[in-house]
Design an enzyme around this catalytic site. Structure first.
Site, PDB file in Angstrom:
ATOM      1  N   GLY A  74       0.817  -1.204   0.000  1.00 55.32           N
ATOM      2  CA  GLY A  74       0.000   0.000   0.000  1.00 55.32           C
ATOM      3  C   GLY A  74       0.845   1.245   0.000  1.00 55.32           C
ATOM      4  N   THR A  75       0.227   2.322  -0.431  1.00 56.18           N
ATOM      5  CA  THR A  75       0.919   3.614  -0.505  1.00 56.18           C
ATOM      6  C   THR A  75       0.069   4.686   0.150  1.00 56.18           C
ATOM      7  OG1 THR A  75       1.686   2.901  -2.664  1.00 56.18           O
ATOM      8  CG2 THR A  75       2.034   5.199  -2.114  1.00 56.18           C
ATOM      9  N   CYS A  76       0.750   5.626   0.821  1.00 56.45           N
ATOM     10  CA  CYS A  76       0.035   6.751   1.439  1.00 56.45           C
ATOM     11  C   CYS A  76       0.684   8.052   1.005  1.00 56.45           C
ATOM     12  CB  CYS A  76       0.147   6.696   2.956  1.00 56.45           C
ATOM     13  SG  CYS A  76      -0.284   5.117   3.621  1.00 56.45           S
ATOM     14  N   THR A 257       0.048  -1.465  -5.198  1.00 52.77           N
ATOM     15  CA  THR A 257      -0.833  -0.298  -5.204  1.00 52.77           C
ATOM     16  C   THR A 257      -1.874  -0.491  -6.276  1.00 52.77           C
ATOM     17  OG1 THR A 257       1.053   1.038  -4.565  1.00 52.77           O
ATOM     18  CG2 THR A 257      -0.866   2.223  -5.384  1.00 52.77           C
TER      19      THR A 257
END
Lengths: 281, 272
Positions: A74-76, A257
Site C-alpha cells: 500500500g501507498t500513502c 498499489t
C-alpha cells in the site's frame, strides 16, 4: 553476619553455568532487532535460505523474524495547502503475490483536524491507530478539547519509539490543520523519527511518487534563511487532481498499489472523503 | 545416531504458507528451535505447527453466511485424523472456522467459551455478534504474536446479527499474526490461491442457499483435486437469523476418467 547467614553454604548452592550466562540473554518480547523489520522488507516472498550457523540467540531472532512481520503493501500520500490538507491511501491489502481484499482502508481520523494514513504490516497499523485513537479520547476527557495535529504528531513519534526494540512495522503520514488553520503534513519512519513537511509519500509506491511530488510542488530548500513555507500554493482541487494522478501512475508500476484510492480532504469546513477507482491488476 | 535434518522449508509466498504443515516435523527441528528460543531461561514456545487443518472457505449469501471445510487434520505429510470438526458455533450469531494448528484452534474455542459464558452471565439481553467476536479474536491473535507465542491459525468468522440497518451479515478473517479484514468471501490456506479466484469471478450479492452450496462445492472440488492434504469428506455450515446449522459430513463426486489416466503407459511403455 546479616544476609550472609541466610544463603545456603557454598557447597549446596547449584553450580552456575557461567558460559551459558555469558551469552546474551534472550529477553523475549522486549527485543526483536530492527533486523527483523529489514528482513520483512528485503526478503519479501523469495525463498530465504536458513542460516547454516549453529543455534545461537541471533539465529533464534532471525527465525522469529520469519513470521512476526509481514508487509501488506500500500501507498500513502499527504499534501499540505494554505488552508487545507489532502491525505490519500490506496485500499488494497496484499500478502506476497496475493490480494487479500480490495476494499481495506488505511486511513484513520484521529481528531477533527488530524488524519493518519499508514502502510506496512496491517496488524501493527490497526493496533497503532487504535492506540492513538484511545489516547486522543483520553486527551479529550482530560483537556476538554480535541488534540491538535502537532500534538498528535509528537504522540505518534513517542508511541513509535516506545517500541524501538520491537517496532510497529508501520510507515505513517499524518496530515491535518495546525492550530492556525494552515495545512501540515508529518512524515515518519518505523521507529518514530519525524519531520513537518509540505507533502510526503510513504509505503510501497513512495519511491515512485515522491520524485513526482518534488517536481510538481517545488518545495523550497529547507536550508534557506529565513525559512520558507513548505505548504503548496496550489488550490484544493488542483492538489486532489495531483494526488489522483500520482496514484494512477504508481498503480501502473507497483504491484501492491491499486484497486481504489481513498482521498480525505480536511479544511475549515470539515472533512470530506472520496474514492477513485484504480487499475485492479 | 541423530535423525537426518528435515527438508528445507517450502518457499514462503503468503502468510498462509505458515499454515501449511511442515514436511515431517522431526524432533531435531523442534529441539533446535526450542533450545534457541529458550535462551538462558529454559522456556520453550512452539514455533512450528504439528497437527494442521486445511483450508476453510466461506461466503455471504442472501440469508446469511455459509462456511465449508474438509474434516481432515494432517500431521506433516500424514493424513492423521479424518473426522475433525473445524467449524463451530459461537454464541447465537456466529460461526468460526479454523485452519492451521488444531490444538490452537481448540484453545481458541476455550477462550470463546469463556467469553460467551461471561457475556451470558451479564443477562442483559445483549449478545456478542460476529463483529465483536472478530475484534476479540484479532486482539487475542495479535497479542499472542507480540509475545512471540502465536496461536498458529487462520480463523474465519461469519455471522448475522440484527443491527441499525436490519440484519447485518458479517464475514471476516484473522491470521496468526493479527492481519484481519472483512470481505464478501474468504478462504484460508490453499483456498486463497485456488478458491478465491473462483469466488471473485462467480460470487453475487443475492445467492440462494442452493446456489451458494453449488459454488462452494465447486471450490471444494478444486481443492480436493489439487491440494494434497485435503480429503474427500466435507462439512458445510450455514448461519442465518434463525440460527446456525452444521450439516453432517459428506463426500463429493470426483471424476478421474481422463484418457491420460486410463492408460498411463500408452505413449511410453514401462512407465508408471
Amino acid at each position: 553476619n546479616g544476609l550472609r547467614s541466610l544463603r545456603p553454604p557454598r557447597s549446596r548452592r547449584p553450580r552456575r553455568n557461567l558460559i551459558k550466562e555469558g551469552r546474551k540473554r534472550d529477553t523475549g518480547h522486549r527485543t526483536a532487532p530492527l533486523r527483523l523489520l529489514l528482513q520483512a522488507t528485503n526478503s519479501g516472498d523469495s525463498t530465504t535460505s536458513p542460516p547454516s550457523s549453529p543455534p545461537s540467540p541471533t539465529t533464534a531472532m532471525s527465525r522469529r523474524g520469519d513470521w512476526v512481520y509481514e508487509n501488506n503493501g500500500g501507498t500513502c500520500v499527504a499534501i499540505a495547502g494554505a488552508d487545507y490538507c489532502v491525505v490519500a491511501a490506496d485500499t488494497r491489502l496484499s500478502v506476497g503475490y496475493n490480494i487479500l481484499t480490495r476494499e481495506h482502508s488505511k486511513i484513520c481520523e484521529l481528531a477533527d483536524k488530524c488524519v493518519i494514513a499508514s502502510s506496512g504490516f496491517q496488524g501493527d497499523i490497526k493496533a497503532l491507530q487504535k492506540n492513538l485513537a484511545a489516547r486522543e479520547l483520553l486527551y479529550q476527557h482530560q483537556h476538554n478539547k480535541r488534540m491538535s495535529c502537532p500534538a498528535m504528531a509528537q504522540l505518534l513519534s513517542n508511541t513509535l519509539y516506545y517500541k524501538r526494540f520491537f517496532p510497529y512495522y508501520a510507515f505513517n503520514v499524518l496530515g491535518g490543520l495546525d492550530s492556525e488553520g494552515k495545512g501540515c503534513v508529518y512524515s515518519y519512519d518505523a521507529v518514530g523519527s519525524y519531520e513537518r513537511t509540505g507533502y510526503s509519500a510513504q509505503g510501497s509506491g513512495s519511491t515512485l511518487i515522491m520524485p513526482v511530488l518534488d517536481n510538481q510542488l517545488k518545495s523550497p530548500s529547507p536550508l534557506l534563511v529565513p525559512a520558507r513555507d513548505a505548504v503548496t500554493p496550489l488550490s484544493e482541487s488542483e492538489a486532489v487532481d495531483l494526488v489522483k494522478d500520482v496514484f494512477a501512475s504508481a498503480t501502473e508500476r507497483d504491484i501492491y498499489t491499486g484497486d481504489k484510492v481513498e482521498i480525505v480532504v480536511i479544511n475549515k469546513a470539515g472533512t470530506r472523503r472520496e474514492y477513485i477507482e484504480l487499475r485492479k491488476d | 545416531a541423530t535423525p537426518p535434518s528435515p527438508a528445507p522449508a517450502e518457499p514462503r509466498s503468503s502468510s498462509d504458507e505458515r499454515n501449511q504443515s511442515r514436511i515431517n516435523p522431526s524432533r531435531e527441528s523442534m529441539d533446535a528451535s526450542a533450545a534457541a528460543a529458550g535462551g538462558g531461561d529454559g522456556t520453550q514456545r512452539t514455533l512450528n505447527p504439528y497437527v494442521t487443518g486445511n483450508s476453510v472457505i466461506a461466503m455471504k449469501y442472501k440469508d446469511g453466511v455459509i462456511m465449508a471445510c474438509d474434516t481432515g487434520a494432517s500431521y506433516g505429510s500424514t493424513l492423521r485424523y479424518k473426522s475433525v470438526e473445524r467449524i463451530k458455533e459461537v454464541g447465537k450469531h456466529s460461526l468460526i472456522g479454523g485452519s492451521g494448528e488444531f490444538s490452537d484452534f481448540q484453545e481458541i474455542l476455550r477462550y470463546l467459551d469463556e467469553l460467551t459464558l461471561n457475556d451470558h452471565m451479564w443477562d442483559d439481553g445483549n449478545s456478542l455478534g460476529p463483529k465483536e467476536i472478530h475484534a476479540y479474536l484479532t486482539r487475542v491473535m495479535y497479542n499472542r504474536r507480540n509475545k512471540f507465542d502465536p496461536l498458529w491459525n487462520s480463523l474465519v468468522l461469519g455471522g448475522v446479527k440484527k443491527g441499525p440497518k436490519g440484519d447485518e451479515k458479517y464475514l471476516g478473517m484473522v491470521n496468526m499474526i493479527g492481519t484481519h479484514f472483512e470481505e464478501n468471501h474468504i478462504a484460508t490456506g490453499f483456498g486463497n490461491h485456488m478458491a478465491i479466484p473462483i469466488l471473485r469471478g462467480e460470487w453475487r450479492e443475492d445467492m440462494t442457499f442452493e446456489e451458494a452450496v453449488k459454488l462452494i462445492e465447486k471450490c471444494l472440488l478444486v481443492l480436493l483435486y489439487r491440494d494434497r492434504s485435503s480429503i474427500n469428506k466435507f462439512q458445510i455450515a450455514k448461519i442465518t437469523t434463525e440460527g446456525s446449522t452444521i450439516y453432517p459430513p459428506y463426500a463429493l463426486k470426483t471424476n478421474w476418467g481422463f484418457a491420460a489416466f486410463e492408460n498411463p503407459s500408452k505413449g511410453a511403455v514401462g512407465t508408471w
